[in-house]
Motif scaffolding. Structure first.
Motif, PDB file in Angstrom:
ATOM      1  N   GLN A 148       0.807  -1.222   0.000  1.00  0.00           N
ATOM      2  CA  GLN A 148       0.000   0.000   0.000  1.00  0.00           C
ATOM      3  C   GLN A 148       0.843   1.276   0.000  1.00  0.00           C
ATOM      4  N   ASN A 149       2.155   1.143  -0.042  1.00  0.00           N
ATOM      5  CA  ASN A 149       3.046   2.304   0.041  1.00  0.00           C
ATOM      6  C   ASN A 149       2.904   3.200  -1.193  1.00  0.00           C
ATOM      7  N   PRO A 150       2.489   4.455  -1.035  1.00  0.00           N
ATOM      8  CA  PRO A 150       2.288   5.338  -2.194  1.00  0.00           C
ATOM      9  C   PRO A 150       3.594   5.746  -2.873  1.00  0.00           C
ATOM     10  N   GLN A 151       4.746   5.505  -2.224  1.00  0.00           N
ATOM     11  CA  GLN A 151       6.021   5.834  -2.857  1.00  0.00           C
ATOM     12  C   GLN A 151       6.235   5.047  -4.147  1.00  0.00           C
ATOM     13  N   PHE A 152       5.539   3.919  -4.273  1.00  0.00           N
ATOM     14  CA  PHE A 152       5.730   3.082  -5.453  1.00  0.00           C
ATOM     15  C   PHE A 152       5.001   3.628  -6.682  1.00  0.00           C
ATOM     16  N   ASN A 153       4.404   4.814  -6.544  1.00  0.00           N
ATOM     17  CA  ASN A 153       3.889   5.510  -7.721  1.00  0.00           C
ATOM     18  C   ASN A 153       5.017   6.168  -8.508  1.00  0.00           C
ATOM     19  N   ILE A 154       6.180   6.323  -7.877  1.00  0.00           N
ATOM     20  CA  ILE A 154       7.300   7.051  -8.458  1.00  0.00           C
ATOM     21  C   ILE A 154       8.233   6.061  -9.165  1.00  0.00           C
ATOM     22  N   THR A 155       8.589   6.365 -10.396  1.00  0.00           N
ATOM     23  CA  THR A 155       9.379   5.414 -11.200  1.00  0.00           C
ATOM     24  C   THR A 155      10.749   5.133 -10.590  1.00  0.00           C
ATOM     25  N   SER A 156      11.318   6.078  -9.834  1.00  0.00           N
ATOM     26  CA  SER A 156      12.637   5.849  -9.246  1.00  0.00           C
ATOM     27  C   SER A 156      12.618   4.749  -8.190  1.00  0.00           C
ATOM     28  N   THR A 157      11.419   4.363  -7.733  1.00  0.00           N
ATOM     29  CA  THR A 157      11.308   3.287  -6.729  1.00  0.00           C
ATOM     30  C   THR A 157      10.945   1.952  -7.364  1.00  0.00           C
ATOM     31  N   TYR A 158      10.848   1.904  -8.703  1.00  0.00           N
ATOM     32  CA  TYR A 158      10.328   0.702  -9.356  1.00  0.00           C
ATOM     33  C   TYR A 158      11.207  -0.526  -9.147  1.00  0.00           C
ATOM     34  N   VAL A 159      12.509  -0.345  -8.970  1.00  0.00           N
ATOM     35  CA  VAL A 159      13.364  -1.509  -8.729  1.00  0.00           C
ATOM     36  C   VAL A 159      12.968  -2.177  -7.412  1.00  0.00           C
ATOM     37  N   ILE A 160      12.727  -1.364  -6.388  1.00  0.00           N
ATOM     38  CA  ILE A 160      12.301  -1.909  -5.090  1.00  0.00           C
ATOM     39  C   ILE A 160      10.913  -2.522  -5.221  1.00  0.00           C
ATOM     40  N   PRO A 208       8.472   2.715 -21.587  1.00  0.00           N
ATOM     41  CA  PRO A 208       9.027   3.706 -20.649  1.00  0.00           C
ATOM     42  C   PRO A 208       9.227   5.063 -21.313  1.00  0.00           C
ATOM     43  N   ALA A 209       8.825   6.113 -20.596  1.00  0.00           N
ATOM     44  CA  ALA A 209       9.059   7.466 -21.105  1.00  0.00           C
ATOM     45  C   ALA A 209      10.549   7.774 -21.103  1.00  0.00           C
ATOM     46  N   LYS A 210      11.265   7.252 -20.092  1.00  0.00           N
ATOM     47  CA  LYS A 210      12.718   7.415 -19.997  1.00  0.00           C
ATOM     48  C   LYS A 210      13.337   6.037 -19.799  1.00  0.00           C
ATOM     49  N   PRO A 211      13.672   5.351 -20.881  1.00  0.00           N
ATOM     50  CA  PRO A 211      14.198   3.978 -20.776  1.00  0.00           C
ATOM     51  C   PRO A 211      15.417   3.860 -19.874  1.00  0.00           C
ATOM     52  N   GLU A 212      16.193   4.933 -19.769  1.00  0.00           N
ATOM     53  CA  GLU A 212      17.408   4.865 -18.955  1.00  0.00           C
ATOM     54  C   GLU A 212      17.093   4.717 -17.459  1.00  0.00           C
ATOM     55  N   GLU A 213      15.849   4.967 -17.070  1.00  0.00           N
ATOM     56  CA  GLU A 213      15.480   4.838 -15.652  1.00  0.00           C
ATOM     57  C   GLU A 213      15.423   3.378 -15.205  1.00  0.00           C
ATOM     58  N   PHE A 214      15.228   2.456 -16.160  1.00  0.00           N
ATOM     59  CA  PHE A 214      15.016   1.056 -15.815  1.00  0.00           C
ATOM     60  C   PHE A 214      16.175   0.190 -16.301  1.00  0.00           C
ATOM     61  N   PRO A 215      16.370  -0.966 -15.644  1.00  0.00           N
ATOM     62  CA  PRO A 215      17.331  -1.944 -16.170  1.00  0.00           C
ATOM     63  C   PRO A 215      16.866  -2.446 -17.536  1.00  0.00           C
ATOM     64  N   PRO A 216      17.771  -2.992 -18.348  1.00  0.00           N
ATOM     65  CA  PRO A 216      17.358  -3.552 -19.646  1.00  0.00           C
ATOM     66  C   PRO A 216      16.267  -4.609 -19.457  1.00  0.00           C
ATOM     67  N   LEU A 217      15.339  -4.645 -20.394  1.00  0.00           N
ATOM     68  CA  LEU A 217      14.209  -5.572 -20.296  1.00  0.00           C
ATOM     69  C   LEU A 217      14.663  -7.016 -20.211  1.00  0.00           C
ATOM     70  N   THR A 218      15.790  -7.338 -20.849  1.00  0.00           N
ATOM     71  CA  THR A 218      16.294  -8.718 -20.822  1.00  0.00           C
ATOM     72  C   THR A 218      16.736  -9.142 -19.426  1.00  0.00           C
ATOM     73  N   LYS A 219      17.107  -8.159 -18.589  1.00  0.00           N
ATOM     74  CA  LYS A 219      17.579  -8.477 -17.247  1.00  0.00           C
ATOM     75  C   LYS A 219      16.476  -8.418 -16.201  1.00  0.00           C
ATOM     76  N   CYS A 220      15.317  -7.956 -16.601  1.00  0.00           N
ATOM     77  CA  CYS A 220      14.209  -7.897 -15.633  1.00  0.00           C
ATOM     78  C   CYS A 220      12.915  -8.397 -16.282  1.00  0.00           C
ATOM     79  N   SER A 221      13.032  -9.500 -16.987  1.00  0.00           N
ATOM     80  CA  SER A 221      11.868 -10.072 -17.671  1.00  0.00           C
ATOM     81  C   SER A 221      10.791 -10.531 -16.697  1.00  0.00           C
ATOM     82  N   TRP A 222      11.167 -10.639 -15.402  1.00  0.00           N
ATOM     83  CA  TRP A 222      10.229 -11.104 -14.394  1.00  0.00           C
ATOM     84  C   TRP A 222       9.369  -9.966 -13.827  1.00  0.00           C
ATOM     85  N   TRP A 223       9.677  -8.722 -14.180  1.00  0.00           N
ATOM     86  CA  TRP A 223       8.913  -7.591 -13.632  1.00  0.00           C
ATOM     87  C   TRP A 223       7.424  -7.693 -13.973  1.00  0.00           C
TER      88      TRP A 223
END
Length: 688
Positions: A148-160, A208-223
């Motif tokens: 329920q944490n609203p911080q996860f609305n922010i893309t910089s927290t998407y890895v967590i 992604p609006a800014k692809p550089e914010e996320f790891p490569p799709l091949t490395k996070c196919s489980w997202w």
């Protein structure tokens, strides 16, 4: 929960994540650990601390609480359990102080940045802990809170966020069972926020609006698979609540309309729900009805092309000259024998049902460019559903048709109605049919025709609520029986037996063996009501509905049907009841008029000012149905033509072409009056 494929092979797999891989926003220097409070903080205590911090600018106490509460799963439970020492182990009560969770998360995004970073650091520490065995209920509570944490609305927290979703997704089925029942207890607002957050996560991972914010799709196919599975938990929770917390359409992800849907469908066809290959078709609740229609139509087109190609090959192999007509389902019918001719044609051409439909009326010149096909559907439906025809009973209280329970020797005409519905779906025709929702639930029971011919079809679990959709007065009487406080046996003197009139003769049927000798009592009345409902909606019309079911599936035999909810089948067949006349105005075409002409401006001023009931009548008058196709008003191809030859200045409708012919009007009042007379006194078809 069986339809939720596992994401990882080892549900106890260690979830490791390097803090160095995180963005700078979530990295903070280590802070001193404050002393753990012995008792959970109350909402009042927290709000008082928050008010003092806002007034003085000293956030030390609030900061200490956040650092402590989010440092580990143990501290999360200490801070947010209703009773820190109690062991809550039920599916109906998570033991979490929901008011405190709401207060803490509602305030979090308005606290200083160092507090927000401390919370994320604590969550990272919690998720990095090794899994040493099955999850405890305290672990589940921690996941429930963190989700329920609203911080996860922010893309910089998407890895967590992704790692949180992965750990939830890989829980065992029993743990998912607890989470589902806890999720259904959330407020509508919180529940909707969870759904929207997950849908946004999927959309931004896909595009992604800014692809550089996320790891490569091949490395996070489980997202995305992890997010889809958590969405499945929420969808299951939503379906357990009556009425649902949010409409099923809130789970639609419109972003998926822009991916290769057929590739997703073919992957699902090949691998099913196997975890070896992910497909969004494993989670059809996220696919919009518009996207599903595309899948069904393309699957239909491929089947049509395949059958037409085979017909062509057969002709050539027999050294016969190919004829273009062999590529279509050609219907030749007489208006005076519409039902019998249609039934004969469809029976003879059963192998051609998946070809493109073309209709010819015997003795009439005309090339079917879509208008004749629609006219055939309109006339046939009106005749079959007319009360005098006796196949269906119209219930005025519920404004819907239901299958007549009268026994007969031949149920082929019910099969014809099923074929018509299937042809309508495959040929994108909207039918003016009024079946209750229960009908479409039965139509998908099972969603594909079983290979075992002895397996019953069209039988589904029904309740008194389903009966209420068809026969509200009877359902009300049965509900009163269930709540009656007196002696049911002595006061009602009923048995497990029902009576029905068939062609003027009253016939009796036992609801169970020896039912005529079993009295209905306070103890067995629930069984009586359930058996009575099942008899009316399943057993008494089994042969009629089975023929109807087989007719529909003879055209729509496709695994794509498994993607649909009953409500979505209804929309595909009958269109949507949601009217948007502004959208109709934007998409309308004109012949002889310009949209700036005075008559056209009068027309839209009048129509947009109509109450909903008159707008529906206008739509029915001009198109033959008061409902909207899946693609919206634009798919109606609505046209307004100029008509200067009319003698009575009433509007004229060509329902087969979705066309309205308007003579010029000199005043808005005159146009409104003539329009209301036209749509109120006519069914719209055949006026010209």
């Amino acid at each position: 929960m069986r339809d939720l494929p596992p994401i990882c092979l080892d549900v106890r797999q260690k979830q490791r994540m390097s803090v160095e891989a995180l963005s700078s926003e979530v990295k903070v220097p280590p802070l001193p650990e404050p002393t753990l409070p012995s008792q959970p903080k109350t909402v009042k205590d927290f709000e008082e601390d928050l008010e003092k911090a806002e007034a003085t600018g000293n956030w030390k106490t609030v900061h200490a609480f956040y650092i402590t509460a989010f440092d580990s799963f143990t501290e999360l439970n200490t801070a947010f359990k209703k009773d820190a020492t109690a062991s809550f182990n039920t599916i109906e009560d998570s033991g979490v102080n929901a008011n405190l969770v709401n207060a803490v998360f509602d305030a979090l995004l308005n606290t200083p940045q160092d507090i927000q970073k401390s919370v994320l650091k604590g969550i990272i520490n919690s998720l990095l802990q090794e899994w040493k065995g099955p999850r405890t209920k305290d672990d589940l509570r921690a996941y429930f809170i963190l989700l329920q944490n609203p911080q996860f609305n922010i893309t910089s927290t998407y890895v967590i966020y992704a790692h949180l979703l992965r750990q939830i997704a890989t829980l065992v089925e029993a743990d998912h069972h607890f989470l589902v029942h806890w999720l259904k207890k959330l407020s509508q607002k919180k529940f909707k926020q969870l759904v929207e957050r997950l849908l946004q996560f999927v959309s931004l991972r896909l595009f992604p609006a800014k692809p550089e914010e996320f790891p490569p799709l091949t490395k996070c196919s489980w997202w995305i698979p992890s997010a889809a599975k958590v969405l499945a938990l929420l969808n299951t929770a939503n379906n357990l609540v009556h009425p649902p917390l949010v409409p099923y359409t809130d789970f639609y992800n419109s972003t998926l309309d822009h991916i290769d849907l057929m590739e997703e469908y073919h992957t699902w066809q090949s691998f099913g729900n196997s975890h070896s290959r992910f497909s969004f078709c494993q989670y059809p609740f996220v696919i919009s009805i518009a996207a599903k229609k595309i899948i069904i139509q393309r699957d239909s087109e491929q089947q049509m092309i395949s059958i037409a190609r085979q017909s062509l090959v057969d002709k050539v192999s027999r050294r016969q000259r190919p004829d273009m007509n062999m590529l279509f389902l050609n219907m030749k019918v007489r208006r005076t024998h519409l039902v019998s001719d249609s039934l004969d044609e469809l029976t003879r051409k059963r192998a051609d049902l998946k070809k493109k439909l073309k209709v010819t009326f015997v003795g009439e010149a005309g090339l079917d460019m879509g208008g004749l096909t629609k006219e055939w559907f309109l006339l046939l439906i009106r005749q079959i559903f007319h009360p005098d025809y006796g196949m269906f009973t119209y219930h005025k209280d519920s404004h819907c048709h239901w299958f007549s329970s009268f026994k007969c020797d031949n149920y082929s005409e019910f099969r014809l109605v099923g074929i018509l519905m299937g042809l309508a779906v495959y040929n994108s025709i909207t039918l003016d049919i009024r079946f209750p929702p229960c009908c479409y639930k039965k139509l998908l029971s099972p969603p594909v025709v079983p290979s075992d011919q002895s397996t019953p079809v069209g039988i589904c679990s029904v309740t008194i609520d389903d009966l209420c959709q068809i026969m509200p007065e009877l359902a009300h009487g049965l509900k009163e029986l269930l709540s009656y406080e007196g002696n049911v046996e002595e006061d009602f003197y009923s048995t497990f037996q029902v009576f029905q009139e068939e062609f003027g003769v009253i016939k009796s049927y036992n609801l169970k063996p020896g039912g005529d000798k079993i009295p209905v009592t306070n103890q067995n009345r629930r069984e009586y009501v359930q058996l009575y409902t099942d008899f009316l909606l399943n057993k008494s019309i089994y042969k009629q509905f089975a023929a109807f079911y087989c007719g529909f599936h003879s055209v729509c035999a496709s695994n794509a049907l498994m993607l649909l909810r009953p409500e979505e089948v209804e929309i595909l067949v009958c269109g949507s009841p949601e009217l948007d006349m502004h959208a109709l105005q934007r998409s309308t075409q004109y012949d002889g008029y310009a949209k700036t002409d005075l008559t056209i401006r009068y027309f839209w001023d009048v129509v947009l000012g109509f109450p909903l009931e008159l707008q529906k009548k206008l739509l029915h008058f001009t198109t033959g149905s008061d409902r909207v196709p899946v693609g919206g008003m634009a798919d109606l191809n609505f046209k307004i033509s100029k008509n200067e030859t009319s003698t009575n200045w009433l509007p004229v409708a060509h329902t087969c072409f979705n066309q309205l012919c308007l003579p010029p009007y000199k005043s808005k009042k005159d146009l409104k009056q003539k329009l209301i007379i036209g749509i109120s006194n006519s069914e719209g078809f055949g006026l010209e």
